[in-house]
Design a protein around this motif. Structure first.
Motif, mmCIF file in Angstrom:
data_model
loop_
_atom_site.group_PDB
_atom_site.id
_atom_site.type_symbol
_atom_site.label_atom_id
_atom_site.label_comp_id
_atom_site.label_asym_id
_atom_site.label_seq_id
_atom_site.Cartn_x
_atom_site.Cartn_y
_atom_site.Cartn_z
ATOM 1 N N LEU A 17 -53.841 -24.104 -30.701
ATOM 2 C CA LEU A 17 -53.626 -25.282 -30.006
ATOM 3 C C LEU A 17 -52.877 -26.341 -31.016
ATOM 4 N N THR A 70 -47.458 -29.404 -24.142
ATOM 5 C CA THR A 70 -47.003 -28.093 -23.390
ATOM 6 C C THR A 70 -47.244 -26.696 -24.033
ATOM 7 N N LEU A 73 -50.881 -26.180 -24.948
ATOM 8 C CA LEU A 73 -51.558 -25.607 -23.686
ATOM 9 C C LEU A 73 -51.316 -23.970 -23.724
ATOM 10 N N SER A 77 -54.002 -21.209 -23.996
ATOM 11 C CA SER A 77 -54.152 -20.052 -23.118
ATOM 12 C C SER A 77 -53.854 -18.783 -23.216
ATOM 13 N N LEU A 108 -49.960 -23.047 -16.719
ATOM 14 C CA LEU A 108 -50.684 -24.204 -17.296
ATOM 15 C C LEU A 108 -49.829 -25.247 -17.850
ATOM 16 N N ALA A 109 -48.852 -24.446 -18.458
ATOM 17 C CA ALA A 109 -47.811 -25.325 -19.111
ATOM 18 C C ALA A 109 -46.907 -26.104 -18.375
#
Length: 282
Positions: A17, A70, A73, A77, A108-109
């Motif tokens: 992260l 961005t 994530l 992930s 997700l991004a």
């Protein structure tokens, strides 16, 4: 046992992260001018009318403030999915795991990336005298076209562009790193990881240029109301091919490939260096 669980949590979630945030911010700030030139080369209005070489840092603040979540994530992930799936799959199928993990990370991004791209690219090609903020651009897009057709204009084309890119880039990056580790008794430096990222990023960027071009044209279009069918990926690419041939499909390929080669070096190098540093500190 509890200490091991906390260490695993830090390694799988917290470290990627924060390392992803540092890497994303570094590469965006360093390479933003090349991205601006690429966008203007791909603009339907032409390079000079879209701004030429002037104001190449226009829209940088928007990208800089959103690149952190961005990239965070994506890597959180990616690493989490990879950590969960790898024990369940034989080593020879590792590239498939990397592709799936990249897929989850990209989707997700894109929730954050797409509105940023819409605001950024409209800023990069805006030639009026009145300055418009990114918030104003997105609010105007929301008022006139709604969420999906305005703020998230080009979401599908962005996902379809970024998924093939990640399908190519991440497995190549992981494969090159694995090859180096096998030759160096399991060791790899941040510099070597950066070189792997440069090769993987440049190759993936070159191959996926037509998809990036389609995404750019869709995002820069004035409206979807009357020409909705013309702003699909296949229609945009077909029109470009009909007017400019294969060369037209690869408009902006040189700055895009150059940008991603340099970007891959910075991004993956900083990511691995930050990750190693954080794992020692936490």
């Amino acid at each position: 046992m509890e200490a091991d669980a906390r260490k695993s949590l830090r390694s799988v979630y917290l470290t990627p992260l924060f390392s992803g945030a540092i890497a994303g911010l570094s590469v965006d700030v360093a390479l933003y001018p090349l991205d601006t030139l690429k966008t203007r080369l791909q603009s339907a209005q032409g390079f000079q009318k879209a701004g030429g070489f002037k104001g190449v840092y226009r829209g940088l603040l928007t990208v800089a403030t959103t690149s952190v979540p961005t990239a965070s994530l994506f890597f959180a992930s990616y690493e989490a999915t990879k950590s969960l799936c790898q024990p369940l799959v034989a080593p020879q199928y590792a590239p498939a795991v990397h592709m799936f993990a990249a897929c989850m990370g990209e989707i997700l991004a894109c929730v954050i990336r797409v509105p940023t791209e819409v605001a950024k690219q409209r800023k990069q090609t805006y030639v009026g005298t009145v300055k418009r903020s990114s918030v104003t651009i997105l609010l105007d897009a929301y008022k006139t076209e709604g969420v999906y057709r305005g703020v998230y204009r080009g979401f599908l084309s962005t996902v379809l562009r970024d998924l093939p890119f990640s399908f190519i880039e991440l497995p190549i990056w992981e494969m090159l790193k694995t090859t180096i580790k096998e030759r160096n008794n399991g060791e790899i430096t941040s510099f070597q990881s950066a070189l792997c990222g440069s090769i993987a990023g440049g190759f993936a960027a070159c191959v996926t240029t037509p998809l990036d071009l389609a995404k750019t044209r869709i995002m820069l279009a004035d409206t979807l109301s009357d020409n909705r069918h013309k702003l699909r990926i296949s229609s945009v690419l077909a029109e470009i091919y009909a007017t400019a041939g294969v060369r037209g499909l690869f408009a902006g390929v040189t700055p895009r490939t150059t940008s991603f080669m340099i970007g891959g070096f910075v991004f993956f190098g900083v990511y691995d260096h930050s990750k190693s540093w954080m794992e020692k500190c936490l």
